[in-house]
Write a protein that holds these residues in place. Structure first.
Motif, short mmCIF file in Angstrom:
data_model
loop_
_atom_site.label_atom_id
_atom_site.label_comp_id
_atom_site.label_asym_id
_atom_site.label_seq_id
_atom_site.Cartn_x
_atom_site.Cartn_y
_atom_site.Cartn_z
N ASP A 120 29.06 44.44 33.42
CA ASP A 120 29.67 44.14 34.71
C ASP A 120 29.51 42.66 35.06
O ASP A 120 30.42 42.02 35.59
CB ASP A 120 29.06 45.00 35.81
CG ASP A 120 29.47 46.47 35.68
OD1 ASP A 120 30.45 46.75 34.96
OD2 ASP A 120 28.79 47.31 36.28
N ASP A 143 40.11 46.32 39.18
CA ASP A 143 41.49 46.65 39.54
C ASP A 143 42.51 45.66 38.96
O ASP A 143 43.68 45.67 39.35
CB ASP A 143 41.65 46.71 41.06
CG ASP A 143 41.17 45.44 41.76
OD1 ASP A 143 40.78 44.48 41.05
OD2 ASP A 143 41.19 45.39 43.00
N MET A 144 42.06 44.80 38.03
CA MET A 144 42.96 43.81 37.45
C MET A 144 43.88 44.45 36.41
O MET A 144 43.46 45.24 35.57
CB MET A 144 42.18 42.68 36.77
CG MET A 144 43.10 41.68 36.05
SD MET A 144 42.21 40.57 34.95
CE MET A 144 41.56 39.41 36.12
N LYS A 204 40.72 50.60 41.20
CA LYS A 204 40.93 50.94 39.79
C LYS A 204 41.84 52.14 39.61
O LYS A 204 42.74 52.14 38.76
CB LYS A 204 39.58 51.19 39.12
CG LYS A 204 39.67 51.53 37.64
CD LYS A 204 38.28 51.74 37.04
CE LYS A 204 38.36 52.14 35.58
NZ LYS A 204 37.01 52.35 35.00
N ALA A 252 32.51 39.89 35.44
CA ALA A 252 32.65 39.05 36.62
C ALA A 252 32.74 37.57 36.23
O ALA A 252 33.55 36.81 36.78
CB ALA A 252 31.47 39.27 37.57
N ARG A 309 45.96 41.87 40.82
CA ARG A 309 45.14 42.94 41.36
C ARG A 309 45.96 43.74 42.35
O ARG A 309 46.60 43.18 43.25
CB ARG A 309 43.90 42.37 42.04
CG ARG A 309 42.96 41.65 41.10
CD ARG A 309 41.78 41.06 41.86
NE ARG A 309 41.01 42.11 42.51
CZ ARG A 309 40.18 41.90 43.54
NH1 ARG A 309 40.03 40.69 44.04
NH2 ARG A 309 39.53 42.91 44.07
N ASP A 321 38.32 41.77 37.24
CA ASP A 321 37.97 42.76 38.25
C ASP A 321 38.38 44.16 37.77
O ASP A 321 39.29 44.30 36.95
CB ASP A 321 38.70 42.45 39.56
CG ASP A 321 38.24 41.14 40.16
OD1 ASP A 321 37.10 41.08 40.65
OD2 ASP A 321 39.02 40.16 40.10
N LYS A 339 41.90 35.83 32.14
CA LYS A 339 41.71 35.15 33.43
C LYS A 339 42.84 34.17 33.72
O LYS A 339 43.15 33.91 34.87
CB LYS A 339 40.36 34.42 33.43
CG LYS A 339 39.97 33.85 34.78
CD LYS A 339 38.60 33.20 34.75
CE LYS A 339 38.22 32.63 36.10
NZ LYS A 339 36.91 31.94 36.07
#
Length: 421
Positions: free
Chosen positions: A388, A399-400, A349, A392, A344, A397, A159
């Motif tokens: 999930d 798509d990260m 994804k 979060a 992102r 995410d 993160k």
């Protein structure tokens, strides 16, 4: 020497050759050490005399690395382990047992999250996860009478939020427990958590400290500042029957924690670092200051490029002026914010995976923080075990993309990203 700057310590500290001895730390590739008397060996086993007698507990090559990292972090001692995971586990087990509880930031490496949430739970140690950016009152509400530690990462993986170390230290100390900080991404060159109130530091030395992706390892560093005589840590204060009733705080004073971690947990679990890995890790550590300067400067340029790209939804890098963590980064990481970026990509994804597969200079590897630029999709790899909801909470995410920026020419790194887009 305490007066040396960090750059000099990286090269010179931890090992002092005598007259005619090897200038470079030798690899002591021996499991055992010879002594002239049974009495001397008995004193070693009773912790009454210094020295090495079995490489599981200590070894000259490993000791040189421990001394160097302890000096870099400003601690009273350090203990090398077989991996960063071992460092995390031993750091907790050293002060916790079945029936105890710890509080941890929820923004931590997926492997550590799994260790805390699953494996420690099987051992009877419960963990409450909190948002490190929550108010002091909210974080404090997670504490219980049996809480023994507060845990967080200087720069969270992946993160990349920056821990407010002083805030967390104040909360921990108000509740009579130590703050344990994983300083892996920051390294001792970019941040010294002890200066802001942390009590124990851990590293996965596999990452920037080694820096070349050659050696798995970990280390625990003890500040020597926490008062273990507050009634919450009997294992450090009360007599240890496995050492004829020895009390760690009485016998080893402010080094009680790190001595106990070695002579109890490395002794019994055996997750020690090998001399060869210590040698290679120390070799990498000698250039830490040079590498981190390049990692930081390259990463900032790449992050600024990504932020300006129409292909990108968002970029997370604490060094960016737009980052919500910029003020914390300026306080705790004035030299730079390491080499890892999360971003992102537009298209979700599948587009993220397509982009990663087209990279040529950057390789897809389950690793970060070495000299080579690397890329990974955390949701399907390092944090795959998380639900999930947990993903979060950890800020991950689907798509990260996690990009570990190496020390190659930054123009080549950016060109590789452009062609992959």
């Amino acid at each position: 020497m305490e007066s040396w700057k960090v750059e000099t310590k990286c090269i010179q500290d931890g090992y002092r050759p005598g007259n005619g001895e090897p200038r470079v730390v030798p690899i002591t590739q021996s499991t055992t050490f010879k002594y002239d008397s049974t009495e001397h060996v008995a004193k070693l086993f009773d912790l009454e005399a210094p020295g090495h007698f079995y490489t599981r507990l200590s070894n000259p090559t490993v000791e040189a690395l421990e001394n160097k990292v302890a000096s870099l972090e400003g601690g009273v001692g350090a203990l090398c382990t077989a991996s960063g995971q071992s460092a995390s586990m031993n750091a907790i087990l050293n002060i916790c047992e079945s029936g105890d509880h710890i509080v941890s930031s929820n923004s931590i490496y997926g492997g550590t999250f799994n260790l805390f949430a699953i494996t420690l739970k099987k051992m009877g140690i419960e963990v409450s996860f909190v948002d490190p950016e929550a108010s002091e009152a909210e974080i404090e509400s997670a504490f219980r009478p049996n809480t023994k530690a507060l845990f967080g990462e200087t720069i969270a993986n992946p993160k990349l939020n920056v821990l407010d170390i002083e805030k967390m230290a104040d909360i921990a100390h108000k509740n009579g427990v130590p703050l344990i900080v994983d300083n892996t991404f920051a390294t001792p060159y970019l941040c010294n958590p002890f200066e802001f109130g942390a009590d124990i530091i851990i590293h996965s030395t596999t990452k920037y400290i080694d820096g070349h992706a050659t050696s798995v390892g970990g280390i625990i560093v003890d500040s020597g500042n926490f008062d273990w005589n507050n009634g919450k840590f009997p294992g450090l204060v009360e007599p240890d029957p496995s050492y004829h009733g020895l009390s760690y705080t009485e016998n080893f004073k402010n080094a009680a924690y790190i001595v106990k971690a070695r002579v109890q947990y490395i002794r019994d679990i055996g997750n020690c670092m090998s001399p060869m890995n210590a040698f290679l890790t120390n070799l990498g550590l000698e250039t830490l200051h040079l590498r981190m300067e390049r990692h930081c400067s390259n990463a900032l340029k790449v992050a600024e490029y990504l932020e300006s790209s129409e292909e990108v939804l968002s970029v997370t890098y604490p060094g960016l002026k737009s980052s919500p963590y910029k003020s914390l980064a300026d306080k705790y990481l004035p030299k730079g914010t390491s080499g890892v970026i999360s971003f992102r990509i537009k298209g979700g994804k599948e587009r993220a995976i397509e982009f990663m597969d087209k990279l040529k200079l950057a390789n897809i590897v389950v690793h970060v923080a070495d000299i080579r630029t690397a890329v990974l999709h955390p949701a399907s790899s390092t944090h795959r075990q998380l639900t999930d909801e947990q993903l979060a909470e950890a800020g991950i995410d689907p798509d990260m993309i996690r990009l570990s920026v190496g020390i190659e020419n930054v123009e080549d790194i950016i060109a590789d990203i452009e062609q992959a887009f």
